[in-house]
Design a protein around this motif. Structure first.
Motif, PDB file in Angstrom:
ATOM      1  N   ALA A  50      -2.970  15.105   5.282  1.00 25.64           N
ATOM      2  CA  ALA A  50      -2.539  14.359   4.101  1.00 25.64           C
ATOM      3  C   ALA A  50      -2.018  12.976   4.445  1.00 25.64           C
ATOM      4  O   ALA A  50      -2.173  12.034   3.658  1.00 25.64           O
ATOM      5  CB  ALA A  50      -1.459  15.154   3.357  1.00 25.64           C
ATOM      6  N   LEU A  51      -1.403  12.822   5.616  1.00 24.78           N
ATOM      7  CA  LEU A  51      -0.700  11.574   5.936  1.00 24.78           C
ATOM      8  C   LEU A  51      -1.398  10.709   6.965  1.00 24.78           C
ATOM      9  O   LEU A  51      -1.117   9.510   7.043  1.00 24.78           O
ATOM     10  CB  LEU A  51       0.711  11.896   6.440  1.00 24.78           C
ATOM     11  N   MET A  52      -2.291  11.276   7.774  1.00 35.50           N
ATOM     12  CA  MET A  52      -2.823  10.556   8.922  1.00 35.50           C
ATOM     13  C   MET A  52      -3.536   9.268   8.532  1.00 35.50           C
ATOM     14  O   MET A  52      -3.207   8.185   9.027  1.00 35.50           O
ATOM     15  CB  MET A  52      -3.777  11.466   9.713  1.00 35.50           C
ATOM     16  N   THR A  53      -4.520   9.356   7.636  1.00 36.86           N
ATOM     17  CA  THR A  53      -5.328   8.176   7.306  1.00 36.86           C
ATOM     18  C   THR A  53      -4.474   7.053   6.730  1.00 36.86           C
ATOM     19  O   THR A  53      -4.527   5.912   7.203  1.00 36.86           O
ATOM     20  CB  THR A  53      -6.440   8.551   6.308  1.00 36.86           C
ATOM     21  N   GLY A  54      -3.679   7.371   5.703  1.00 35.86           N
ATOM     22  CA  GLY A  54      -2.855   6.341   5.087  1.00 35.86           C
ATOM     23  C   GLY A  54      -1.839   5.766   6.045  1.00 35.86           C
ATOM     24  O   GLY A  54      -1.600   4.547   6.050  1.00 35.86           O
ATOM     25  N   SER A  55      -1.223   6.606   6.884  1.00 36.71           N
ATOM     26  CA  SER A  55      -0.197   6.128   7.811  1.00 36.71           C
ATOM     27  C   SER A  55      -0.789   5.209   8.870  1.00 36.71           C
ATOM     28  O   SER A  55      -0.229   4.152   9.177  1.00 36.71           O
ATOM     29  CB  SER A  55       0.504   7.320   8.475  1.00 36.71           C
ATOM     30  N   VAL A  56      -1.925   5.616   9.442  1.00 31.89           N
ATOM     31  CA  VAL A  56      -2.554   4.786  10.474  1.00 31.89           C
ATOM     32  C   VAL A  56      -2.990   3.449   9.900  1.00 31.89           C
ATOM     33  O   VAL A  56      -2.753   2.381  10.500  1.00 31.89           O
ATOM     34  CB  VAL A  56      -3.757   5.536  11.093  1.00 31.89           C
ATOM     35  N   ILE A  57      -3.617   3.473   8.730  1.00 35.33           N
ATOM     36  CA  ILE A  57      -4.058   2.227   8.106  1.00 35.33           C
ATOM     37  C   ILE A  57      -2.868   1.320   7.809  1.00 35.33           C
ATOM     38  O   ILE A  57      -2.913   0.105   8.058  1.00 35.33           O
ATOM     39  CB  ILE A  57      -4.847   2.533   6.809  1.00 35.33           C
ATOM     40  N   LEU A  58      -1.782   1.898   7.318  1.00 39.93           N
ATOM     41  CA  LEU A  58      -0.615   1.095   6.978  1.00 39.93           C
ATOM     42  C   LEU A  58       0.026   0.478   8.213  1.00 39.93           C
ATOM     43  O   LEU A  58       0.408  -0.701   8.202  1.00 39.93           O
ATOM     44  CB  LEU A  58       0.405   1.958   6.225  1.00 39.93           C
ATOM     45  N   VAL A  59       0.151   1.237   9.288  1.00 40.17           N
ATOM     46  CA  VAL A  59       0.738   0.705  10.521  1.00 40.17           C
ATOM     47  C   VAL A  59      -0.122  -0.430  11.070  1.00 40.17           C
ATOM     48  O   VAL A  59       0.399  -1.475  11.491  1.00 40.17           O
ATOM     49  CB  VAL A  59       0.910   1.829  11.559  1.00 40.17           C
ATOM     50  N   VAL A  60      -1.427  -0.249  11.064  1.00 44.74           N
ATOM     51  CA  VAL A  60      -2.330  -1.300  11.552  1.00 44.74           C
ATOM     52  C   VAL A  60      -2.197  -2.554  10.692  1.00 44.74           C
ATOM     53  O   VAL A  60      -2.118  -3.679  11.217  1.00 44.74           O
ATOM     54  CB  VAL A  60      -3.788  -0.798  11.568  1.00 44.74           C
ATOM     55  N   MET A  61      -2.168  -2.393   9.371  1.00 45.24           N
ATOM     56  CA  MET A  61      -2.018  -3.543   8.483  1.00 45.24           C
ATOM     57  C   MET A  61      -0.679  -4.250   8.714  1.00 45.24           C
ATOM     58  O   MET A  61      -0.612  -5.481   8.684  1.00 45.24           O
ATOM     59  CB  MET A  61      -2.131  -3.110   7.017  1.00 45.24           C
ATOM     60  N   THR A  62       0.379  -3.485   8.937  1.00 43.94           N
ATOM     61  CA  THR A  62       1.690  -4.089   9.167  1.00 43.94           C
ATOM     62  C   THR A  62       1.699  -4.918  10.438  1.00 43.94           C
ATOM     63  O   THR A  62       2.190  -6.060  10.451  1.00 43.94           O
ATOM     64  CB  THR A  62       2.770  -2.986   9.248  1.00 43.94           C
ATOM     65  N   VAL A  63       1.152  -4.366  11.509  1.00 40.49           N
ATOM     66  CA  VAL A  63       1.106  -5.095  12.785  1.00 40.49           C
ATOM     67  C   VAL A  63       0.292  -6.379  12.640  1.00 40.49           C
ATOM     68  O   VAL A  63       0.706  -7.463  13.088  1.00 40.49           O
ATOM     69  CB  VAL A  63       0.517  -4.196  13.893  1.00 40.49           C
ATOM     70  N   LEU A  64      -0.874  -6.286  11.999  1.00 41.11           N
ATOM     71  CA  LEU A  64      -1.724  -7.468  11.828  1.00 41.11           C
ATOM     72  C   LEU A  64      -1.062  -8.512  10.938  1.00 41.11           C
ATOM     73  O   LEU A  64      -1.138  -9.721  11.212  1.00 41.11           O
ATOM     74  CB  LEU A  64      -3.080  -7.054  11.235  1.00 41.11           C
ATOM     75  N   ALA A  65      -0.397  -8.065   9.865  1.00 39.65           N
ATOM     76  CA  ALA A  65       0.242  -9.000   8.947  1.00 39.65           C
ATOM     77  C   ALA A  65       1.418  -9.713   9.605  1.00 39.65           C
ATOM     78  O   ALA A  65       1.586 -10.934   9.448  1.00 39.65           O
ATOM     79  CB  ALA A  65       0.714  -8.266   7.693  1.00 39.65           C
ATOM     80  N   VAL A  66       2.239  -8.979  10.340  1.00 37.38           N
ATOM     81  CA  VAL A  66       3.368  -9.607  11.038  1.00 37.38           C
ATOM     82  C   VAL A  66       2.862 -10.580  12.102  1.00 37.38           C
ATOM     83  O   VAL A  66       3.417 -11.674  12.276  1.00 37.38           O
ATOM     84  CB  VAL A  66       4.282  -8.532  11.652  1.00 37.38           C
ATOM     85  N   PHE A  67       1.811 -10.202  12.800  1.00 39.01           N
ATOM     86  CA  PHE A  67       1.217 -11.112  13.794  1.00 39.01           C
ATOM     87  C   PHE A  67       0.701 -12.371  13.120  1.00 39.01           C
ATOM     88  O   PHE A  67       0.917 -13.491  13.612  1.00 39.01           O
ATOM     89  CB  PHE A  67       0.094 -10.399  14.532  1.00 39.01           C
ATOM     90  N   TRP A  68       0.003 -12.216  11.995  1.00 36.26           N
ATOM     91  CA  TRP A  68      -0.524 -13.366  11.253  1.00 36.26           C
ATOM     92  C   TRP A  68       0.625 -14.260  10.778  1.00 36.26           C
ATOM     93  O   TRP A  68       0.572 -15.484  10.945  1.00 36.26           O
ATOM     94  CB  TRP A  68      -1.348 -12.860  10.066  1.00 36.26           C
ATOM     95  N   GLY A  69       1.642 -13.660  10.187  1.00 35.82           N
ATOM     96  CA  GLY A  69       2.774 -14.451   9.723  1.00 35.82           C
ATOM     97  C   GLY A  69       3.482 -15.164  10.856  1.00 35.82           C
ATOM     98  O   GLY A  69       3.863 -16.335  10.728  1.00 35.82           O
ATOM     99  N   THR A  70       3.657 -14.480  11.990  1.00 33.64           N
ATOM    100  CA  THR A  70       4.326 -15.096  13.143  1.00 33.64           C
ATOM    101  C   THR A  70       3.522 -16.263  13.684  1.00 33.64           C
ATOM    102  O   THR A  70       4.074 -17.331  13.981  1.00 33.64           O
ATOM    103  CB  THR A  70       4.524 -14.044  14.243  1.00 33.64           C
ATOM    104  N   ARG A  71       2.224 -16.081  13.813  1.00 34.57           N
ATOM    105  CA  ARG A  71       1.371 -17.171  14.301  1.00 34.57           C
ATOM    106  C   ARG A  71       1.407 -18.367  13.363  1.00 34.57           C
ATOM    107  O   ARG A  71       1.430 -19.519  13.806  1.00 34.57           O
ATOM    108  CB  ARG A  71      -0.066 -16.663  14.452  1.00 34.57           C
ATOM    109  N   THR A  72       1.434 -18.092  12.062  1.00 36.31           N
ATOM    110  CA  THR A  72       1.486 -19.191  11.091  1.00 36.31           C
ATOM    111  C   THR A  72       2.811 -19.942  11.205  1.00 36.31           C
ATOM    112  O   THR A  72       2.834 -21.175  11.162  1.00 36.31           O
ATOM    113  CB  THR A  72       1.317 -18.640   9.661  1.00 36.31           C
TER     114      THR A  72
END
Length: 255
Positions: free
Chosen positions: A227-249
């Motif tokens: 029930a949780l694996m797909t949504g949790s993994v996708i969310l963690v990946v999106m969070t890491v990418l978004a924070v990286f994008w924001g930091t680089r900007t």
């Protein structure tokens, strides 16, 4: 970096608390959906096949919490544009403050607000509408809300610093958020039984569909890996990418 993050968070939180009415205004739309749309969902869920497991309130309440984080955090970039126009960002640029801390301090403020609003919505659903959700599942759902808010706030700041236009920023957000909202199944779950095949296929491409599914699973107490694996993994990946994008900007803007 941690000290700089705390200082920026404290500054933004203080500014937010000077006008706390905006925090309450931000939850008005989910509250209206809960009050005016929730009773209709009770009839629909009980008489229509194809809905996810659980009662109407365990289907609607977690989705509205994600909607709250989706919209409130996505418009966080407006505050950064105000700092940019007023010269605050220029003053911060000449300080030795960590560029990562500048972003994380603002993001933490958005996360705290989103979690606080989610708690208010959940308490209202418990008290007024008889929501039956396990405490452990609700606490896990708040973690999902926090990561969602961090993802969208980081992306919002990155977009705001990239376009630097108060006119283009809301137009771009509305163009992106509306299809994300409709395809994530927040208001009405998009299942293979309820939706036509083409709509169901498109909705599965939307990452927030899986986040909403995971949030609903926590409210009905389904804490299994399936029930949780797909949504949790996708969310963690999106969070890491978004924070990286924001930091680089932030680093490029303040270089």
């Amino acid at each position: 970096m941690l000290r700089d993050t705390w200082l920026i968070f404290k500054r933004d939180w203080t500014l937010s608390m000077r006008n706390p009415a905006w925090i309450m205004i931000g939850i008005m739309q989910p509250v209206l959906y809960l009050v005016l749309f929730g009773p209709l969902m009770e009839k629909v869920v009980s008489s229509t096949p194809g809905f996810p497991p659980g009662s109407s309130w365990t289907i609607l309440t977690p989705a509205l919490i994600i909607q709250l984080a989706l919209f409130s955090s996505s418009f966080a970039g407006f505050s950064l544009l105000m700092d940019f126009r007023s010269g605050v960002l220029e003053r911060l640029r000449v300080t030795p403050a960590s560029r990562v801390g500048l972003l994380l301090g603002k993001v933490c403020n958005n996360v705290v607000q989103a979690v606080f609003q989610a708690v208010l919505i959940t308490v209202l659903a418990y008290v007024a509408f008889g929501l039956d959700a396990p405490v452990g599942g609700v606490l896990l759902s708040l973690v999902i809300v926090a990561l969602t808010a961090a993802t969208l706030a980081s992306s919002s700041y990155a977009v705001a610093l990239t376009i630097k236009s108060e006119q283009a920023f809301p137009a771009l957000l509305n163009a992106v958020l509306m299809p994300v909202l409709l395809l994530s199944g927040i208001l009405l779950p998009i299942t293979s039984i309820l939706a036509p095949n083409w709509l169901y296929t498109i909705s599965r491409i939307n990452p927030f569909t899986h986040v909403v599914d995971a949030e609903r699973a926590t409210f009905r107490g389904d804490l299994t890996m399936d029930a949780l694996m797909t949504g949790s993994v996708i969310l963690v990946v999106m969070t890491v990418l978004a924070v990286f994008w924001g930091t680089r900007t932030f680093q490029k803007e303040n270089a």
